[in-house]
Design an enzyme around this catalytic site. Structure first.
Site, PDB file in Angstrom:
ATOM      1  N   GLY A 254       2.233   2.373  10.594  1.00 20.39           N
ATOM      2  CA  GLY A 254       3.199   3.455  10.420  1.00 20.39           C
ATOM      3  C   GLY A 254       3.894   3.864  11.713  1.00 20.39           C
ATOM      4  O   GLY A 254       4.595   4.869  11.749  1.00 20.39           O
TER       5      GLY A 254
ATOM      6  N   ASN B 248       0.882  -1.170   0.000  1.00 15.83           N
ATOM      7  CA  ASN B 248       0.000   0.000   0.000  1.00 15.83           C
ATOM      8  C   ASN B 248       0.918   1.217   0.000  1.00 15.83           C
ATOM      9  O   ASN B 248       1.480   1.581   1.024  1.00 15.83           O
ATOM     10  CB  ASN B 248      -0.890  -0.026   1.246  1.00 15.83           C
ATOM     11  CG  ASN B 248      -1.686   1.251   1.398  1.00 15.83           C
ATOM     12  OD1 ASN B 248      -1.809   2.034   0.456  1.00 15.83           O
ATOM     13  ND2 ASN B 248      -2.244   1.470   2.577  1.00 15.83           N
ATOM     14  N   TRP B 249       1.049   1.815  -1.183  1.00 12.97           N
ATOM     15  CA  TRP B 249       2.007   2.920  -1.308  1.00 12.97           C
ATOM     16  C   TRP B 249       1.493   4.212  -0.669  1.00 12.97           C
ATOM     17  O   TRP B 249       2.250   5.155  -0.508  1.00 12.97           O
ATOM     18  CB  TRP B 249       2.321   3.157  -2.793  1.00 12.97           C
ATOM     19  CG  TRP B 249       3.286   2.167  -3.371  1.00 12.97           C
ATOM     20  CD1 TRP B 249       3.794   1.064  -2.755  1.00 12.97           C
ATOM     21  CD2 TRP B 249       3.871   2.217  -4.681  1.00 12.97           C
ATOM     22  NE1 TRP B 249       4.652   0.410  -3.608  1.00 12.97           N
ATOM     23  CE2 TRP B 249       4.721   1.098  -4.792  1.00 12.97           C
ATOM     24  CE3 TRP B 249       3.749   3.090  -5.765  1.00 12.97           C
ATOM     25  CZ2 TRP B 249       5.456   0.840  -5.948  1.00 12.97           C
ATOM     26  CZ3 TRP B 249       4.476   2.828  -6.913  1.00 12.97           C
ATOM     27  CH2 TRP B 249       5.326   1.716  -7.006  1.00 12.97           C
ATOM     28  N   LYS B 250       0.199   4.276  -0.390  1.00 14.58           N
ATOM     29  CA  LYS B 250      -0.389   5.506   0.180  1.00 14.58           C
ATOM     30  C   LYS B 250      -0.098   6.675  -0.773  1.00 14.58           C
ATOM     31  O   LYS B 250      -0.155   6.497  -1.968  1.00 14.58           O
ATOM     32  CB  LYS B 250       0.128   5.730   1.597  1.00 14.58           C
ATOM     33  CG  LYS B 250      -0.024   4.449   2.442  1.00 14.58           C
ATOM     34  CD  LYS B 250       0.237   4.639   3.890  1.00 14.58           C
ATOM     35  CE  LYS B 250       0.043   3.301   4.606  1.00 14.58           C
ATOM     36  NZ  LYS B 250       0.115   3.414   6.040  1.00 14.58           N
TER      37      LYS B 250
ATOM     38  N   GLU C 120      -6.676   5.006   7.421  1.00  9.99           N
ATOM     39  CA  GLU C 120      -6.385   6.426   7.142  1.00  9.99           C
ATOM     40  C   GLU C 120      -7.576   7.097   6.466  1.00  9.99           C
ATOM     41  O   GLU C 120      -7.836   8.284   6.675  1.00  9.99           O
ATOM     42  CB  GLU C 120      -5.100   6.549   6.309  1.00  9.99           C
ATOM     43  CG  GLU C 120      -3.877   6.306   7.182  1.00  9.99           C
ATOM     44  CD  GLU C 120      -2.690   5.701   6.452  1.00  9.99           C
ATOM     45  OE1 GLU C 120      -2.635   5.770   5.213  1.00  9.99           O
ATOM     46  OE2 GLU C 120      -1.811   5.153   7.142  1.00  9.99           O
TER      47      GLU C 120
ATOM     48  N   SER D 182       3.046  -2.088  10.256  1.00 15.64           N
ATOM     49  CA  SER D 182       4.496  -2.180  10.493  1.00 15.64           C
ATOM     50  C   SER D 182       5.052  -3.577  10.218  1.00 15.64           C
ATOM     51  O   SER D 182       6.013  -4.002  10.869  1.00 15.64           O
ATOM     52  CB  SER D 182       4.857  -1.710  11.907  1.00 15.64           C
ATOM     53  OG  SER D 182       4.471  -0.345  12.080  1.00 15.64           O
TER      54      SER D 182
ATOM     55  N   GLU E 278      -5.788  -4.709  10.362  1.00 18.17           N
ATOM     56  CA  GLU E 278      -4.739  -3.721  10.628  1.00 18.17           C
ATOM     57  C   GLU E 278      -5.049  -2.955  11.913  1.00 18.17           C
ATOM     58  O   GLU E 278      -5.835  -1.998  11.895  1.00 18.17           O
ATOM     59  CB  GLU E 278      -4.648  -2.726   9.470  1.00 18.17           C
ATOM     60  CG  GLU E 278      -4.309  -3.365   8.147  1.00 18.17           C
ATOM     61  CD  GLU E 278      -3.657  -2.374   7.199  1.00 18.17           C
ATOM     62  OE1 GLU E 278      -2.536  -2.643   6.772  1.00 18.17           O
ATOM     63  OE2 GLU E 278      -4.262  -1.328   6.909  1.00 18.17           O
TER      64      GLU E 278
ATOM     65  N   GLY F   4       2.744  -1.143   4.220  1.00 19.47           N
ATOM     66  CA  GLY F   4       2.876   0.272   3.872  1.00 19.47           C
ATOM     67  C   GLY F   4       4.331   0.625   3.614  1.00 19.47           C
ATOM     68  O   GLY F   4       4.860   0.411   2.523  1.00 19.47           O
TER      69      GLY F   4
ATOM     70  N   HIS G 102      -9.456   1.596   4.374  1.00 23.23           N
ATOM     71  CA  HIS G 102      -8.194   1.744   5.109  1.00 23.23           C
ATOM     72  C   HIS G 102      -8.395   2.703   6.288  1.00 23.23           C
ATOM     73  O   HIS G 102      -9.138   3.677   6.181  1.00 23.23           O
ATOM     74  CB  HIS G 102      -7.093   2.257   4.179  1.00 23.23           C
ATOM     75  CG  HIS G 102      -5.755   2.186   4.811  1.00 23.23           C
ATOM     76  ND1 HIS G 102      -5.289   3.172   5.647  1.00 23.23           N
ATOM     77  CD2 HIS G 102      -4.806   1.217   4.787  1.00 23.23           C
ATOM     78  CE1 HIS G 102      -4.093   2.818   6.088  1.00 23.23           C
ATOM     79  NE2 HIS G 102      -3.774   1.635   5.586  1.00 23.23           N
TER      80      HIS G 102
HETATM   81  P1  PGA Z   1       2.668   0.288   7.537  1.00 19.88           P
HETATM   82  O1  PGA Z   1       1.246   0.513   6.835  1.00 19.88           O
HETATM   83  O2  PGA Z   1       3.192  -1.036   7.020  1.00 19.88           O
HETATM   84  O3  PGA Z   1       3.523   1.448   7.089  1.00 19.88           O
HETATM   85  O4  PGA Z   1       2.440   0.259   9.002  1.00 19.88           O
HETATM   86  C1  PGA Z   1       0.355  -0.536   6.671  1.00 19.88           C
HETATM   87  C2  PGA Z   1      -0.916  -0.040   6.040  1.00 19.88           C
HETATM   88  O5  PGA Z   1      -1.319   1.087   6.365  1.00 19.88           O
HETATM   89  O6  PGA Z   1      -1.541  -0.720   5.232  1.00 19.88           O
END
Ligand code: PGA
Length: 255
Positions: free
Chosen positions: A176, A13-15, A100, A216, A170, A237, A98
């Site tokens: 993150g 997931n590149w965001k 976010e 993470s 998640e 991520g 997600h």
């Molecule tokens: P992260 O993000 O691996 O940077 O914690 C995971 C995600 O948000 O899908």
């Protein structure tokens, strides 16, 4: 129940990262590193990068996904992209719900459900994200939160349609932050989700259902997380922005 009924899915997931040029370079770097993967490999990228990503990934085992889609087919929704548009563009996967999106963009369980519906109607494969925030974990209501999110998102989804859904568990406190759930914590909640799928559908559907862990996950902790019985892959991520790190996670899932 047999874990081998499920083929692991490692999804990046590149965001909000990478320009189209950077997208091409990163996927070109990843391609040879993941070519022998014995798992599905997906990269979910910003809308603007989708064409560059699909072009770079063409002919490889990397599949491309978007990070969101709207629930309407088309119309006056400035800034949004519909599931039908993604399908027409040749994009096979989409992340929905997600944390976010839920935290920063007003996504609710009901809008998540509507987006899942639209994506399945369009014939997309959905990576549905669920997970508790830290306060909910401290209150001991992780299971209720995750089950409620899942049940609402899947309302009206048939057993046949469920084959196009995977869930990424998640925990929001692990995204993150560098703070990963322990393998036991990850497995416990992934197992709860699988049990819910068995209740909502049946045991066979649950045995075949892919539940990823995300938060993470990196090249150092992936092997232990992925070895857990109910963890069938990862949504990655930060570590999906570095070819070698992502490839190591793919390698861990291929064992
Ligand atoms: P992260 O993000 O691996 O940077 O914690 C995971 C995600 O948000 O899908």
């Amino acid at each position: 129940m047999d874990k081998s009924l499920r083929r692991p899915v490692i999804a990046g997931n590149w965001k909000m990262n990478n320009t189209p040029e950077q997208t091409k370079a990163l996927i070109n770097a990843m391609k040879p590193l993941v070519a022998d993967a014995d798992c599905d490999v997906v990269l979910c990228v910003p809308f603007i990068d989708l064409y560059a990503a699909m072009e770079a990934a063409a002919g490889s085992n990397i599949k491309i996904g978007a990070e969101n889609c709207h629930w309407a087919e088309k119309g006056a929704f400035t800034g949004e992209v519909s599931a039908d548009m993604l399908k027409a563009a040749g994009v096979p996967y989409v992340i929905i719900g997600h944390s976010e999106r839920r935290q920063y963009f007003g996504e609710t369980d009901v809008t998540v459900r509507n987006r899942v519906r639209a994506a399945l109607n369009a014939g997309l494969k959905v990576i549905l994200c669920v997970g508790e925030v830290l306060a909910e974990r401290k209150l001991g209501i992780t299971e209720q939160i995750v089950c409620a999110q899942t049940e609402i998102a899947l309302a009206g989804v048939s057993e046949e349609e469920l084959k196009n859904v995977i869930i990424a568990y998640e925990p929001v406190w692990a995204i993150g932050t560098g703070e990963t759930a322990t393998p036991e914590q990850a497995n416990e909640v992934c197992a709860v989700i699988r049990a819910l799928i068995a209740r909502l559908y049946n045991k066979d559907a649950a045995d075949r259902f892919v539940v990823q862990y995300g938060g993470s996950m990196n090249d150092g902790n992936a092997a232990e997380l992925l070895a857990q019985y109910d963890v069938d892959g990862g949504l990655i991520g930060g570590a999906s922005l570095v070819a070698e790190k992502f490839a190591k996670i793919v390698e861990a899932a291929s064992k």
